[in-house]
Design a protein around this motif. Structure first.
Motif, PDB file in Angstrom:
ATOM      1  N   PHE A 114       0.859  -1.281  -0.004  1.00 39.25           N
ATOM      2  CA  PHE A 114      -0.092   0.037   0.118  1.00 39.25           C
ATOM      3  C   PHE A 114       0.799   1.242   0.091  1.00 39.25           C
ATOM      4  CE2 PHE A 114      -3.466  -2.716   1.207  1.00 39.25           C
ATOM      5  CZ  PHE A 114      -4.499  -2.308   0.476  1.00 39.25           C
ATOM      6  N   ARG A 115       1.872   1.281   0.841  1.00 34.76           N
ATOM      7  CA  ARG A 115       2.861   2.440   0.806  1.00 34.76           C
ATOM      8  C   ARG A 115       3.289   2.450  -0.670  1.00 34.76           C
ATOM      9  NH1 ARG A 115       6.481   0.685   4.193  1.00 34.76           N
ATOM     10  NH2 ARG A 115       7.990   0.086   2.681  1.00 34.76           N
ATOM     11  N   GLU A 116       3.899   1.508  -1.279  1.00 34.87           N
ATOM     12  CA  GLU A 116       4.398   1.758  -2.788  1.00 34.87           C
ATOM     13  C   GLU A 116       3.420   2.583  -3.497  1.00 34.87           C
ATOM     14  OE1 GLU A 116       7.438   1.669  -3.710  1.00 34.87           O
ATOM     15  OE2 GLU A 116       7.787   1.388  -1.813  1.00 34.87           O
ATOM     16  N   PHE A 117       1.845   2.013  -3.311  1.00 36.98           N
ATOM     17  CA  PHE A 117       0.889   2.377  -4.242  1.00 36.98           C
ATOM     18  C   PHE A 117       0.659   4.116  -3.976  1.00 36.98           C
ATOM     19  CE2 PHE A 117      -3.734   3.445  -4.070  1.00 36.98           C
ATOM     20  CZ  PHE A 117      -4.255   3.253  -5.642  1.00 36.98           C
ATOM     21  N   PHE A 118       0.477   4.121  -2.522  1.00 38.60           N
ATOM     22  CA  PHE A 118       0.319   5.569  -2.215  1.00 38.60           C
ATOM     23  C   PHE A 118       1.433   6.611  -2.736  1.00 38.60           C
ATOM     24  CE2 PHE A 118      -2.673   3.843   0.833  1.00 38.60           C
ATOM     25  CZ  PHE A 118      -3.956   4.493   0.322  1.00 38.60           C
ATOM     26  N   ARG A 119       2.522   6.054  -3.028  1.00 42.95           N
ATOM     27  CA  ARG A 119       3.747   6.928  -3.133  1.00 42.95           C
ATOM     28  C   ARG A 119       3.966   7.643  -4.348  1.00 42.95           C
ATOM     29  NH1 ARG A 119       8.845   3.800  -1.687  1.00 42.95           N
ATOM     30  NH2 ARG A 119       8.487   4.780   0.421  1.00 42.95           N
TER      31      ARG A 119
ATOM     32  N   GLY B 228       4.982  14.115   0.622  1.00 44.74           N
ATOM     33  CA  GLY B 228       4.225  12.799   0.181  1.00 44.74           C
ATOM     34  C   GLY B 228       4.721  11.536   0.513  1.00 44.74           C
ATOM     35  N   GLU B 229       6.017  11.341   0.859  1.00 43.78           N
ATOM     36  CA  GLU B 229       6.586  10.146   1.518  1.00 43.78           C
ATOM     37  C   GLU B 229       5.803   9.864   2.973  1.00 43.78           C
ATOM     38  OE1 GLU B 229       8.749   7.836   0.512  1.00 43.78           O
ATOM     39  OE2 GLU B 229       8.726   8.774  -1.557  1.00 43.78           O
ATOM     40  N   VAL B 230       5.364  10.928   3.849  1.00 51.42           N
ATOM     41  CA  VAL B 230       5.008  10.852   4.881  1.00 51.42           C
ATOM     42  C   VAL B 230       3.580  10.423   5.001  1.00 51.42           C
ATOM     43  CG1 VAL B 230       4.097  12.090   6.729  1.00 51.42           C
ATOM     44  CG2 VAL B 230       6.403  12.561   6.127  1.00 51.42           C
ATOM     45  N   ARG B 231       2.920  11.082   3.922  1.00 59.39           N
ATOM     46  CA  ARG B 231       1.212  10.906   3.549  1.00 59.39           C
ATOM     47  C   ARG B 231       1.341   9.223   3.209  1.00 59.39           C
ATOM     48  NH1 ARG B 231      -2.306  14.997   2.484  1.00 59.39           N
ATOM     49  NH2 ARG B 231      -2.926  14.223   0.664  1.00 59.39           N
ATOM     50  N   ALA B 232       2.131   8.775   2.282  1.00 62.09           N
ATOM     51  CA  ALA B 232       2.265   7.474   1.784  1.00 62.09           C
ATOM     52  C   ALA B 232       2.265   6.645   3.053  1.00 62.09           C
ATOM     53  CB  ALA B 232       3.082   7.336   0.883  1.00 62.09           C
ATOM     54  N   GLU B 233       3.324   6.982   3.852  1.00 63.14           N
ATOM     55  CA  GLU B 233       3.520   5.815   5.104  1.00 63.14           C
ATOM     56  C   GLU B 233       2.424   5.707   5.769  1.00 63.14           C
ATOM     57  OE1 GLU B 233       5.689   3.179   6.443  1.00 63.14           O
ATOM     58  OE2 GLU B 233       6.984   4.626   5.397  1.00 63.14           O
ATOM     59  N   VAL B 234       1.896   7.018   6.304  1.00 64.78           N
ATOM     60  CA  VAL B 234       0.766   7.076   7.228  1.00 64.78           C
ATOM     61  C   VAL B 234      -0.632   6.481   6.720  1.00 64.78           C
ATOM     62  CG1 VAL B 234      -0.855   8.632   8.410  1.00 64.78           C
ATOM     63  CG2 VAL B 234       1.529   9.031   8.291  1.00 64.78           C
ATOM     64  N   LEU B 235      -1.029   6.892   5.365  1.00 67.42           N
ATOM     65  CA  LEU B 235      -2.038   6.321   4.835  1.00 67.42           C
ATOM     66  C   LEU B 235      -1.931   4.633   4.627  1.00 67.42           C
ATOM     67  CD1 LEU B 235      -3.114   8.734   1.859  1.00 67.42           C
ATOM     68  CD2 LEU B 235      -4.525   7.740   3.685  1.00 67.42           C
ATOM     69  N   ALA B 236      -0.752   4.224   4.375  1.00 67.20           N
ATOM     70  CA  ALA B 236      -0.592   2.524   4.142  1.00 67.20           C
ATOM     71  C   ALA B 236      -1.057   2.191   5.621  1.00 67.20           C
ATOM     72  CB  ALA B 236       0.710   2.245   3.727  1.00 67.20           C
TER      73      ALA B 236
ATOM     74  N   VAL C 289       5.806  13.239  11.853  1.00 70.58           N
ATOM     75  CA  VAL C 289       5.646  11.854  11.144  1.00 70.58           C
ATOM     76  C   VAL C 289       4.928  11.196  12.326  1.00 70.58           C
ATOM     77  CG1 VAL C 289       6.506   9.613  10.566  1.00 70.58           C
ATOM     78  CG2 VAL C 289       7.588  11.729   9.679  1.00 70.58           C
ATOM     79  N   VAL C 290       3.586  10.877  12.216  1.00 69.30           N
ATOM     80  CA  VAL C 290       2.885   9.976  13.290  1.00 69.30           C
ATOM     81  C   VAL C 290       3.175   8.508  12.974  1.00 69.30           C
ATOM     82  CG1 VAL C 290       0.492   9.431  14.200  1.00 69.30           C
ATOM     83  CG2 VAL C 290       1.069  11.713  13.394  1.00 69.30           C
ATOM     84  N   VAL C 291       3.531   7.577  13.712  1.00 70.24           N
ATOM     85  CA  VAL C 291       3.583   6.397  13.782  1.00 70.24           C
ATOM     86  C   VAL C 291       2.757   5.694  14.132  1.00 70.24           C
ATOM     87  CG1 VAL C 291       5.334   4.259  14.157  1.00 70.24           C
ATOM     88  CG2 VAL C 291       6.322   6.638  14.116  1.00 70.24           C
ATOM     89  N   LEU C 292       2.051   4.799  13.284  1.00 70.86           N
ATOM     90  CA  LEU C 292       0.730   4.030  13.672  1.00 70.86           C
ATOM     91  C   LEU C 292       1.082   2.578  13.712  1.00 70.86           C
ATOM     92  CD1 LEU C 292      -1.457   5.878  11.146  1.00 70.86           C
ATOM     93  CD2 LEU C 292      -1.220   6.315  13.951  1.00 70.86           C
TER      94      LEU C 292
END
Length: 225
Positions: free
Chosen positions: A129-134, A143-151, A200-203
């Motif tokens: 999912f991270r690679e998809f959102f990236r 954008g990297e942060v958004r991809a990580e958090v969304l994934a 960065v928020v780590v989930l």
């Protein structure tokens, strides 16, 4: 190897795990119960663990294919649809398994080796999912942060609903996942770039959904002076 032979091995493994316990069940016992030889078992699975998690790679491949079908320049609504449909592919697999999925859930709660395999599987989904959102949710560091958090949020939302269903607490998991993902993916609206640092928020994958959604929104929308 035929699907029926693999299915017999999986069914035999689960039956023996229930009767004898996971640790006391040997590969030889599983093969004997299934009516095949030890060599046949190892043609189907690399280990006893693989008989518990036989379809992970196939499901991950379907998820990857669905995400890759979305154009790299897709609109936010198309990105959200692709992510939602991919998550539903995973849920549908578990629902199709029915009671076997619940038996696996009980095993992974009590067998550390299986729990580690499950965690590794979650990380694999999150990477996909991270690679998809990236590149689809913004450029650069933001954008990297958004991809990580969304994934992380998509995987957490899925697992929150799935575990409630596995514990027989959620009678309508498909609708519940729709609602959870709608909340999570609502942040895919037009990005408003800010100034200053990006936090960065780590989930964690085990977080409760009610905690995840506000954290995602705060991570993706917060602007600092």
């Amino acid at each position: 190897m035929s699907e029926s032979t693999r299915e017999r091995l999986v069914a035999a493994a689960y039956a023996l795990f229930d009767e004898r316990g996971y640790d006391a069940t040997t590969v030889d016992a599983v093969a004997e119960r299934a009516g095949v030889g030890r060599t046949t078992f190892f043609r189907a699975f690399r280990s006893k663990d693989d008989a518990v998690l036989p379809d992970h790679d196939a499901v991950l491949a379907r998820v990857t294919a669905r995400l890759e079908a979305a154009p790299a320049t897709a609109a936010p609504a198309t990105v959200a649809t692709a992510a939602s449909e991919a998550a539903h592919l995973v849920l549908a697999h578990y629902l199709d398994e029915g009671e076997r999925a619940r038996a696996r859930y009980r095993l992974t709660r009590t067998v550390p080796a299986l729990r580690q395999r499950e965690v590794a599987g979650l990380q694999a989904y999150q990477r996909v999912f991270r690679e998809f959102f990236r590149g689809r949710v913004g450029d650069g560091e933001t954008g990297e942060v958004r991809a990580e958090v969304l994934a992380a949020a998509v995987v957490t939302a899925h697992n929150h609903v799935l575990r409630r269903w596995l514990r027989e607490e959620e009678p309508e998991p498909v609708g519940a996942l729709d609602r959870a993902l709608a909340d999570v993916l609502a942040v895919l609206g037009p990005h408003r770039p800010g100034t200053g640092r990006t936090r960065v928020v780590v989930l964690e994958a085990d977080d409760d959904l009610d905690t995840v959604v506000p954290a995602v929104r705060a991570a993706l929308e917060r602007r600092e002076p």
